[in-house]
Structures are given as C-alpha cells and as structure tokens.
Design a protein around this motif. Structure first.
Motif, PDB file in Angstrom:
ATOM      1  N   GLU A  11       0.858  -1.197   0.000  1.00  0.00           N
ATOM      2  CA  GLU A  11       0.000   0.000   0.000  1.00  0.00           C
ATOM      3  C   GLU A  11       0.883   1.232   0.000  1.00  0.00           C
ATOM      4  N   LYS A  12       0.577   2.158  -0.907  1.00  0.00           N
ATOM      5  CA  LYS A  12       1.295   3.437  -0.933  1.00  0.00           C
ATOM      6  C   LYS A  12       0.368   4.505  -0.361  1.00  0.00           C
ATOM      7  N   TRP A  13       0.777   5.051   0.777  1.00  0.00           N
ATOM      8  CA  TRP A  13      -0.065   6.056   1.423  1.00  0.00           C
ATOM      9  C   TRP A  13       0.175   7.421   0.793  1.00  0.00           C
ATOM     10  N   GLN A  14      -0.924   8.167   0.585  1.00  0.00           N
ATOM     11  CA  GLN A  14      -0.778   9.574   0.205  1.00  0.00           C
ATOM     12  C   GLN A  14      -0.332  10.403   1.409  1.00  0.00           C
ATOM     13  N   ASP A  15      -0.765   9.976   2.589  1.00  0.00           N
ATOM     14  CA  ASP A  15      -0.392  10.689   3.810  1.00  0.00           C
ATOM     15  C   ASP A  15      -0.558   9.730   4.971  1.00  0.00           C
ATOM     16  N   ILE A  16       0.131  10.006   6.052  1.00  0.00           N
ATOM     17  CA  ILE A  16       0.051   9.173   7.253  1.00  0.00           C
ATOM     18  C   ILE A  16       0.140  10.082   8.470  1.00  0.00           C
ATOM     19  N   LEU A  17      -0.676   9.795   9.479  1.00  0.00           N
ATOM     20  CA  LEU A  17      -0.750  10.623  10.682  1.00  0.00           C
ATOM     21  C   LEU A  17      -0.636   9.732  11.911  1.00  0.00           C
ATOM     22  N   VAL A  18       0.339  10.000  12.759  1.00  0.00           N
ATOM     23  CA  VAL A  18       0.503   9.260  14.011  1.00  0.00           C
ATOM     24  C   VAL A  18      -0.273   9.961  15.124  1.00  0.00           C
ATOM     25  N   ILE A  19      -1.037   9.196  15.895  1.00  0.00           N
ATOM     26  CA  ILE A  19      -1.761   9.737  17.055  1.00  0.00           C
ATOM     27  C   ILE A  19      -1.169   9.173  18.346  1.00  0.00           C
ATOM     28  N   GLY A  20      -1.152   7.858  18.493  1.00  0.00           N
ATOM     29  CA  GLY A  20      -0.470   7.230  19.609  1.00  0.00           C
ATOM     30  C   GLY A  20      -1.036   7.537  20.977  1.00  0.00           C
ATOM     31  N   LYS A  21      -2.373   7.430  21.136  1.00  0.00           N
ATOM     32  CA  LYS A  21      -2.988   7.687  22.442  1.00  0.00           C
ATOM     33  C   LYS A  21      -3.651   6.424  22.982  1.00  0.00           C
ATOM     34  N   THR A  22      -3.480   6.191  24.272  1.00  0.00           N
ATOM     35  CA  THR A  22      -4.064   5.030  24.941  1.00  0.00           C
ATOM     36  C   THR A  22      -5.222   5.474  25.821  1.00  0.00           C
ATOM     37  N   THR A  23      -6.312   4.702  25.767  1.00  0.00           N
ATOM     38  CA  THR A  23      -7.449   4.952  26.650  1.00  0.00           C
ATOM     39  C   THR A  23      -7.775   3.657  27.367  1.00  0.00           C
ATOM     40  N   GLU A  24      -8.404   3.756  28.532  1.00  0.00           N
ATOM     41  CA  GLU A  24      -8.705   2.572  29.332  1.00  0.00           C
ATOM     42  C   GLU A  24     -10.163   2.579  29.725  1.00  0.00           C
ATOM     43  N   THR A 111      -0.913  -5.663   7.066  1.00  0.00           N
ATOM     44  CA  THR A 111      -0.987  -5.200   8.448  1.00  0.00           C
ATOM     45  C   THR A 111       0.406  -4.945   9.010  1.00  0.00           C
ATOM     46  N   VAL A 112       1.340  -5.847   8.700  1.00  0.00           N
ATOM     47  CA  VAL A 112       2.714  -5.668   9.171  1.00  0.00           C
ATOM     48  C   VAL A 112       3.308  -4.393   8.572  1.00  0.00           C
ATOM     49  N   GLN A 113       3.052  -4.151   7.268  1.00  0.00           N
ATOM     50  CA  GLN A 113       3.549  -2.930   6.628  1.00  0.00           C
ATOM     51  C   GLN A 113       2.971  -1.691   7.302  1.00  0.00           C
ATOM     52  N   LEU A 114       1.674  -1.733   7.644  1.00  0.00           N
ATOM     53  CA  LEU A 114       1.038  -0.599   8.314  1.00  0.00           C
ATOM     54  C   LEU A 114       1.788  -0.241   9.598  1.00  0.00           C
ATOM     55  N   PHE A 115       2.089  -1.245  10.417  1.00  0.00           N
ATOM     56  CA  PHE A 115       2.785  -0.969  11.674  1.00  0.00           C
ATOM     57  C   PHE A 115       4.203  -0.445  11.432  1.00  0.00           C
ATOM     58  N   PHE A 116       4.903  -1.011  10.443  1.00  0.00           N
ATOM     59  CA  PHE A 116       6.242  -0.506  10.109  1.00  0.00           C
ATOM     60  C   PHE A 116       6.180   0.951   9.659  1.00  0.00           C
ATOM     61  N   ASP A 117       5.192   1.265   8.804  1.00  0.00           N
ATOM     62  CA  ASP A 117       5.074   2.632   8.286  1.00  0.00           C
ATOM     63  C   ASP A 117       4.706   3.609   9.398  1.00  0.00           C
ATOM     64  N   MET A 118       3.871   3.169  10.334  1.00  0.00           N
ATOM     65  CA  MET A 118       3.545   4.019  11.479  1.00  0.00           C
ATOM     66  C   MET A 118       4.793   4.290  12.324  1.00  0.00           C
ATOM     67  N   MET A 119       5.589   3.242  12.533  1.00  0.00           N
ATOM     68  CA  MET A 119       6.840   3.428  13.283  1.00  0.00           C
ATOM     69  C   MET A 119       7.779   4.383  12.566  1.00  0.00           C
ATOM     70  N   SER A 120       7.874   4.247  11.242  1.00  0.00           N
ATOM     71  CA  SER A 120       8.742   5.133  10.461  1.00  0.00           C
ATOM     72  C   SER A 120       8.264   6.580  10.540  1.00  0.00           C
TER      73      SER A 120
END
Length: 338
Positions: A11-24, A111-120
């Motif tokens: 998948e080639k993303w046009q854009d990617i946005l990291v949020i990284g928030k945890t809720t409980e 799915t694995v690529q998604l997580f790698f791209d989010m980390m990048s």
C-alpha cells in the motif's frame, strides 16, 4: 508465495498521521495508533481480544437451533460501532468499520507494513503494548467518509468519539400460538421489570417464490444492473429458495407494535427443535425482512415486521411459535480521549 502476492499487500499512502494515544475502559486498554490516506482515509485502533466461547464448540448435529440462537454473538470490538470522531474541532463521519484479530495477521503483510510505516512516521509502541501477544489483540479499522486530506493534529488535542452500540439481545422464549389473519395482544416483562405490550396486527403466509419472481422482474432493476448481473442474481436467489423453502411452501409474516422501541424476533417451535442441516456443495441462505406498508399500527405505535423462515404448507392456519428474543436499542454516547 510470489511477487504478485506482495504487490497485492503493498500500500502506498498519500499521507500518514501518528496519534499514539491510549485509553482505558473496564480495566482494558485500547490504543489509537493513527490514520492513513490512500483511496480512503482510515483510523486504526488496537484493542484487546478474547476468543468467543462458542468458537470452540463443536458444530455438532446434536445441537438444536434453540441452543445455537442462545449463543452470545456480540462482537468484542469496543470501537466497531463508532459513528463520528473529532480531532480538535475537525469532525469526521465514520462510513464503515472492520475488526480483525491480530493472531490471524502474522502472515498478512499489509498489516505488518502498516505498523512498520507508522513506526517510520514516529509512532512509539507504548510500554504496556510492547510484549502483548498478538493472540490477545485485534485491529479495528474505521473508514472515514469523504476525506480528501488528513486533519491537522497535535498531541494536546482532545479526541472525541461518538459510539452507537448495537442493540442488546435479550432471550425471552415466550410461547405464543399465531393464527393466520388474526390479531392478538399479549404482554411480557423486560429485563428492567417493566410490563411490555406486543400487539400483533396481522399474520400472513408469504409465497416467497412468487415474491422473489416479482422483485426480480421489476423494470427498475434493468436500469441499474446488466443482464449478466440479473441472471446471476436470479440463479443465486433460486438456489437459496431450493435449499431453504421448497416451491409451494410459505414463510410467515408478522406485523406488530411494541409499547417500547424493541425489535422482536419470532421463531416457530419446529425451527427451535430442529438441528442444522448439512447441504452438499455450496450453501445459500435467505435473510428476509418484512416492511409494513404503514408507519404506525392500530395502537398508534411504530409498525414493525418479522418473518418466520420455516417452510409451511399454504393451508396452514395455526403456527406454534415463540417470541424468542428482543433487541433493546442503546443510546449513543461520547467519549473524550485526552
């Protein structure tokens, strides 16, 4: 495995946005990873996952339809039924959602690529999540409607999420004899202890073969679908009918009013005592709904419909049945993630 398989996952993303928030909630943690934009905008949430108890039950013919219908089929994805979310002041409408256990994604390179791209892009896996086994997690994906660009976001912005939960299923198992062409009223107690009145306005026998042919012959369908598509729909419809309701048999239609805004489900006693049938080759299933012609009934309450999908001969006058369950609607509510 070949390279065309990899191309399907890539998948080639046009854009990617990291949020990284945890809720409980209820001592269970959920993590909003971020968003991507390609053909659609999507938001990703990692949630806890527990294998449904009935998943491990043998699909034995010794189990009756009554026991099968009693099983808890509620999806454990907490965020699967969101309708709207706001990042800061920007509102986004949720168009659809999927929930997938991560235990089945170890070979899903997308799915694995998604997580790698989010980390990048800067996503840092929170400490509590680092050593969680994928068998205990699921990925919920929300598709956002009509979004051409991802919103501007900063960590101090609150995230407001509107939840519209699915109705709650309550088993009732109230015996009732239905009579074709006859009205009747009866009451039952709901889980809150309130007396609920159900008014059956009409009970009819439905010739599903005749109704299906009428629907497939509607000239408006030819304006929307090709002849090939219509032929395929006709083939699938008749295969479903052959397996579920032999020609010459009927289903039962029920028009009812309810003093609370419940969705009622009736089954015949015959169906509840039966065991699942095994079909040779492909199986086709019917799911029919009855839409009354009027909005309100004789008791000035919303008029609703239910179909009992047990094949019955056209001369049937009485049907031993049960008001087996009802669904109670749940009010929408909002959650703010800081």
């Amino acid at each position: 495995m070949n390279f065309s398989t990899l191309e399907g996952f890539h998948e080639k993303w046009q854009d990617i946005l990291v949020i990284g928030k945890t809720t409980e909630r209820d001592n269970r943690k959920h993590h909003i990873v971020g968003m991507t934009l390609s053909e659609d905008a999507k938001l990703y949430i990692i949630e806890p996952y527990t294998e449904p108890e009935n998943r491990h039950k043998a699909k034995s013919r010794s189990r009756t339809q009554r026991s099968i219908q009693k099983e808890d089929d509620e999806n454990s994805c907490f965020y699967l039924h969101c309708s709207e979310l706001c990042l800061g002041v920007e509102k986004m409408q949720v168009q659809g959602a999927t929930g997938n256990p991560l235990k089945y994604s170890t070979g899903d390179y997308g799915t694995v690529q998604l997580f790698f791209d989010m980390m990048s892009a800067g996503w840092q896996v929170p400490d509590w999540l680092e050593n969680e086994e994928w068998d205990c997690l699921q990925l919920t994906t929300l598709t956002i409607a009509d979004m051409k660009r991802l919103p501007v976001y900063s960590p101090e912005m609150p995230i407001t999420i509107t939840h519209r939960p699915t109705p709650i299923k309550h088993i009732l198992e109230k015996t009732i004899t239905l009579q074709v062409g006859k009205r009747r009223s009866f009451s039952f107690k709901d889980t809150h202890g309130d007396e609920i009145w159900c008014h059956i306005n009409n009970v009819t026998l439905i010739d599903v073969w005749k109704d299906t042919e009428k629907q497939l012959s509607d000239p408006k369908l030819a304006e929307r679908f090709s002849q090939e598509q219509l032929a395929q729909a006709r083939e699938h419809s008749y295969k479903a009918l052959e397996q579920n309701c032999p020609e010459g048999m009927c289903y039962v239609g029920i028009e009812y009013e309810c003093s609370k805004d419940f969705i009622l489900t009736f089954y015949s006693k015959e169906f509840l005592k039966s065991r699942p049938e095994t079909h040779c080759g492909s199986s086709y299933f019917l799911l029919m709904r009855l839409r009354p012609d009027k909005e309100t009934g004789s008791h000035h309450l919303p008029l609703k419909g239910c179909v009992i999908q047990t094949p019955l001969p056209p001369e049937t006058t009485k049907i031993p049945a049960e008001l087996f369950l009802y669904h109670e609607k749940v009010d929408a509510w909002t959650e703010t993630v800081l």
